[in-house]
Design an enzyme around this catalytic site. Structure first.
Site, PDB file in Angstrom:
ATOM      1  N   LYS A  74       7.595  12.526  15.200  1.00  0.00           N
ATOM      2  CA  LYS A  74       8.560  13.703  16.187  1.00  0.00           C
ATOM      3  C   LYS A  74      10.462  13.959  15.654  1.00  0.00           C
ATOM      4  O   LYS A  74      10.565  14.999  15.592  1.00  0.00           O
ATOM      5  CB  LYS A  74       8.849  12.605  17.123  1.00  0.00           C
ATOM      6  CG  LYS A  74       9.611  13.290  18.459  1.00  0.00           C
ATOM      7  CD  LYS A  74       8.942  14.063  19.404  1.00  0.00           C
ATOM      8  CE  LYS A  74      10.138  14.084  20.376  1.00  0.00           C
ATOM      9  NZ  LYS A  74       9.119  15.283  21.483  1.00  0.00           N
ATOM     10  N   ASP A  93      14.025   0.055  12.119  1.00  0.00           N
ATOM     11  CA  ASP A  93      13.322  -0.653  13.046  1.00  0.00           C
ATOM     12  C   ASP A  93      12.262   1.363  13.506  1.00  0.00           C
ATOM     13  O   ASP A  93      13.746   1.961  13.872  1.00  0.00           O
ATOM     14  CB  ASP A  93      13.317  -1.433  13.638  1.00  0.00           C
ATOM     15  CG  ASP A  93      12.127  -1.486  13.852  1.00  0.00           C
ATOM     16  OD1 ASP A  93      10.847  -1.279  14.421  1.00  0.00           O
ATOM     17  OD2 ASP A  93      12.731  -2.840  14.466  1.00  0.00           O
ATOM     18  N   LYS A 153      -4.089   1.068  16.679  1.00  0.00           N
ATOM     19  CA  LYS A 153      -4.814   1.782  15.480  1.00  0.00           C
ATOM     20  C   LYS A 153      -5.829   3.205  16.113  1.00  0.00           C
ATOM     21  O   LYS A 153      -5.545   4.072  15.945  1.00  0.00           O
ATOM     22  CB  LYS A 153      -5.596   1.153  14.550  1.00  0.00           C
ATOM     23  CG  LYS A 153      -4.601   0.170  14.224  1.00  0.00           C
ATOM     24  CD  LYS A 153      -3.603   0.917  12.842  1.00  0.00           C
ATOM     25  CE  LYS A 153      -2.821   0.450  11.802  1.00  0.00           C
ATOM     26  NZ  LYS A 153      -1.190   0.689  10.881  1.00  0.00           N
ATOM     27  N   SER A 180      -4.387   4.025   8.405  1.00  0.00           N
ATOM     28  CA  SER A 180      -4.258   3.284   9.944  1.00  0.00           C
ATOM     29  C   SER A 180      -5.533   2.544   9.634  1.00  0.00           C
ATOM     30  O   SER A 180      -5.083   1.432   8.946  1.00  0.00           O
ATOM     31  CB  SER A 180      -5.379   4.060  10.705  1.00  0.00           C
ATOM     32  OG  SER A 180      -6.230   3.995  12.607  1.00  0.00           O
ATOM     33  N   ILE A 200      -7.815  -4.273   0.777  1.00  0.00           N
ATOM     34  CA  ILE A 200      -7.123  -4.385  -0.747  1.00  0.00           C
ATOM     35  C   ILE A 200      -6.352  -5.249  -0.967  1.00  0.00           C
ATOM     36  O   ILE A 200      -5.788  -6.386  -0.374  1.00  0.00           O
ATOM     37  CB  ILE A 200      -5.969  -2.894  -0.237  1.00  0.00           C
ATOM     38  CG1 ILE A 200      -6.820  -1.200   0.283  1.00  0.00           C
ATOM     39  CG2 ILE A 200      -5.865  -3.176  -1.681  1.00  0.00           C
ATOM     40  CD1 ILE A 200      -7.919  -0.970  -0.401  1.00  0.00           C
ATOM     41  N   ILE A 234       0.910  -1.580   0.050  1.00  0.00           N
ATOM     42  CA  ILE A 234      -0.171  -0.159  -0.156  1.00  0.00           C
ATOM     43  C   ILE A 234       0.806   1.118  -0.209  1.00  0.00           C
ATOM     44  O   ILE A 234       0.550   2.161  -1.081  1.00  0.00           O
ATOM     45  CB  ILE A 234      -1.325   0.101   1.260  1.00  0.00           C
ATOM     46  CG1 ILE A 234      -2.097  -0.887   1.024  1.00  0.00           C
ATOM     47  CG2 ILE A 234      -1.798   1.575   1.459  1.00  0.00           C
ATOM     48  CD1 ILE A 234      -3.211  -0.819   2.541  1.00  0.00           C
TER      49      ILE A 234
END
Ligand code: COA
Length: 312
Positions: free
Chosen positions: A140, A80, A191, A173, A220, A32
């Protein structure tokens, strides 16, 4: 694999709308997110995609770069999202090498199917860490750049946008937590946290010109998510429960991304764009595992990608 334009975005967008802009995407080697980035690149942006797997990330970056002659796409692997210092390094490198960081897609996520009694404390923590803390770490690391971009490309919505848009973030999400979904407690919790964070970012950073929105994809086709969350022989049954009568295509998520990042999405902030063919309204999706029989059986999930590995 290089793709034809119609495969990763619809034909309604204008070339060059993201010229001289840079998009930074975590989870960018995934099915995606790579389509989201590919569409942005085709429309003028340069990009930086972040992933854990070095080879997969670098190869996907090269592949995405085929979307437009002259495109620059950095693939930064071995990152990561649970490691803030690594993410900060990647964001700084992206801005240094590509000149800015105008759009962010917080897309990295972790998922597998298991009931709550089959989820270990470490498994629950892993998903929450990847999704919630990973999104936080992404915000951040990139917020200073987004503030700069938002300041530069601020729009009042009425003047002709000469230099386009900037200073926007999309959180990828899900819809699982709207109704509750079996075998997805870990992801639903995570989520819901991501959604809450997106709203706070919109409220706090909106006055600076930043927009923060959520895209919630439904089922999807041909994605890592579907391979992990649904038995392959249950596809037609799952698709029938979607009001639109089918699975979505990655281009439909890419189109939503272009909309929110473009001049068309200027006044959309703190919003969730559900792209699921209406699927969440008919909820109860259980990936082909009979409800409630499978939950009551106590069996482990088999027949999907990402099953629990034996430690023997
Ligand atoms: N069922 C139950 N528990 C599972 C599981 C499954 N199918 N798969 C992994 N786990 C558990 C592991 O056993 C481990 O817990 P333990 O230490 O108590 O045994 C814990 O999850 C962490 O797994 P590990 O593989 O060590 O962690 P990781 O950080 O490398 O992987 C995951 C994170 C588990 C989320 C993994 O699924 C992942 O890497 N996913 C990334 C891709 C992805 O999910 N994409 C989907 C997008 S929709």
């Amino acid at each position: 694999m290089p793709m034809e334009k119609y495969q990763f975005m619809s034909n309604v967008w204008r070339d060059g709308i993201f010229d001289n802009k840079v998009v930074f995407c975590t989870g960018g080697a995934g099915t995606i997110c790579s389509a989201q980035v590919r569409a942005m690149v085709a429309l003028g942006a340069n990009a930086c995609i972040i992933g854990r797997n070095v080879e997969k990330t670098e190869n996907m970056a090269k592949d995405i770069a085929t979307a437009r002659p002259g495109a620059r796409v950095l693939g930064i692997g071995a990152i990561d999202v649970r490691k803030p210092e690594l993410l900060q390094g990647a964001a700084d490198r992206c801005a240094r090498e590509l000149g800015s960081l105008d759009f962010v897609i917080a897309g990295a996520a972790g998922n597998f199917l298991a009931t709550i009694d089959q989820i270990s404390p470490n498994a629950m923590k892993s998903v929450i860490d990847i999704d919630v803390l990973g999104s936080y770490n992404t915000v951040k690391a990139t917020l200073p750049y987004l503030k700069e971009s938002a300041g530069r490309y601020r729009t009042d919505g009425t003047t002709l946008p000469v230099n386009g848009t900037g200073g926007r973030i999309i959180f990828v999400s899900a819809t699982l937590h709207y109704t509750g979904t079996p075998m997805q407690s870990h992801v639903s919790v995570a989520k819901a946290g991501v959604d809450a964070m997106a709203m706070s970012v919109a409220i706090e950073q909106g006055p600076r010109g930043i927009t923060s929105n959520i895209i919630a994809p439904g089922p999807i086709a041909e994605t890592e998510g579907m391979a992990r969350l649904s038995k392959s022989d249950a596809k037609s049954k799952v698709a029938k429960a979607v009001p639109s009568g089918r699975f979505g295509a990655v281009k439909e998520i890419a189109d939503a991304t272009v909309y929110l990042f473009s001049d068309a999405g200027n006044f959309v902030n703190g919003e969730t764009l559900v792209v699921d063919g209406g699927a969440w309204h008919t909820a109860g999706f259980a990936g082909g595992f009979e409800y409630p029989d499978f939950m009551l059986s106590g069996e482990s999930v088999t027949g999907v990608k990402g099953g629990k590995k034996s430690k023997l």
